[in-house]
Write a protein that holds these residues in place. Sequence first.
Motif, PDB file in Angstrom:
ATOM      1  N   SER A   1     -11.664 -25.711  -1.649  1.00 13.01           N
ATOM      2  CA  SER A   1     -10.736 -24.631  -1.325  1.00 13.01           C
ATOM      3  C   SER A   1      -9.713 -25.054  -0.277  1.00 13.01           C
TER       4      SER A   1
ATOM      5  N   ASP B   1      -2.905 -27.319  -3.054  1.00 12.44           N
ATOM      6  CA  ASP B   1      -3.295 -25.932  -3.297  1.00 12.44           C
ATOM      7  C   ASP B   1      -4.808 -25.792  -3.211  1.00 12.44           C
TER       8      ASP B   1
ATOM      9  N   PHE C   1      -8.802 -21.769  -5.385  1.00 17.48           N
ATOM     10  CA  PHE C   1      -8.656 -20.424  -5.938  1.00 17.48           C
ATOM     11  C   PHE C   1      -7.224 -20.089  -6.358  1.00 17.48           C
TER      12      PHE C   1
ATOM     13  N   THR D   1      -4.634 -19.537  -4.412  1.00 18.79           N
ATOM     14  CA  THR D   1      -4.064 -18.500  -3.547  1.00 18.79           C
ATOM     15  C   THR D   1      -3.284 -19.080  -2.366  1.00 18.79           C
ATOM     16  N   THR D   2      -2.931 -20.351  -2.429  1.00 21.91           N
ATOM     17  CA  THR D   2      -2.209 -20.983  -1.323  1.00 21.91           C
ATOM     18  C   THR D   2      -0.864 -20.283  -1.124  1.00 21.91           C
ATOM     19  N   ARG D   3      -0.564 -19.990   0.126  1.00 21.80           N
ATOM     20  CA  ARG D   3       0.672 -19.277   0.460  1.00 21.80           C
ATOM     21  C   ARG D   3       1.068 -19.648   1.881  1.00 21.80           C
TER      22      ARG D   3
ATOM     23  N   GLU E   1       4.246 -20.106  -2.636  1.00 16.95           N
ATOM     24  CA  GLU E   1       3.127 -19.370  -3.213  1.00 16.95           C
ATOM     25  C   GLU E   1       2.680 -20.131  -4.458  1.00 16.95           C
TER      26      GLU E   1
ATOM     27  N   SER F   1       1.475 -19.426  -7.207  1.00 14.44           N
ATOM     28  CA  SER F   1       1.802 -18.882  -8.529  1.00 14.44           C
ATOM     29  C   SER F   1       3.230 -19.190  -8.984  1.00 14.44           C
TER      30      SER F   1
END
Length: 137
Positions: free
Chosen positions: A18, A66, A69, A71-73, A94, A96
């Motif tokens: 993670s 990243d 999950f 969700t890296t931001r 982000e 995504s």
Amino acid sequence: MNNLLIVLLLLGLCIGLSNGFHMLGESKVTLSNQLQHSKLLKIRCDNDEGEKIVKIGEEYEFTFGDNFFGTTRYSCKMDQGPNFKHHQEFVAYEASWSKALEATCKWIAREDGIYFSLDGNPPLRRYEWDGPHLLKN
């Protein structure tokens, strides 16, 4: 005892994954000062590297992997002008936004606002100084 060891091993593996997939590829955020009249650009991102002062024509960048999950931001704040009175906060990366394992996000500070380019595409103005967001991230 063996079950506890397996659980701890899996937990450690999940935590390690993670924290980033540096083995699979690194993403990069670049923040560039293209302001005029010798204005300095103050940058602070939530990547634990602290505040940076960037001179005209220079860039500040950081790389990362990243998380597992997806969700890296990272968020950043830019300040410029006399006493750094003009500012804007925004999401600089982000997970995504890109399907690639190695995304490149470039943010360019100019007199009329902040421009964004993803993976080498032409930069488009995303934010005005001191104004609301022009486009939703």
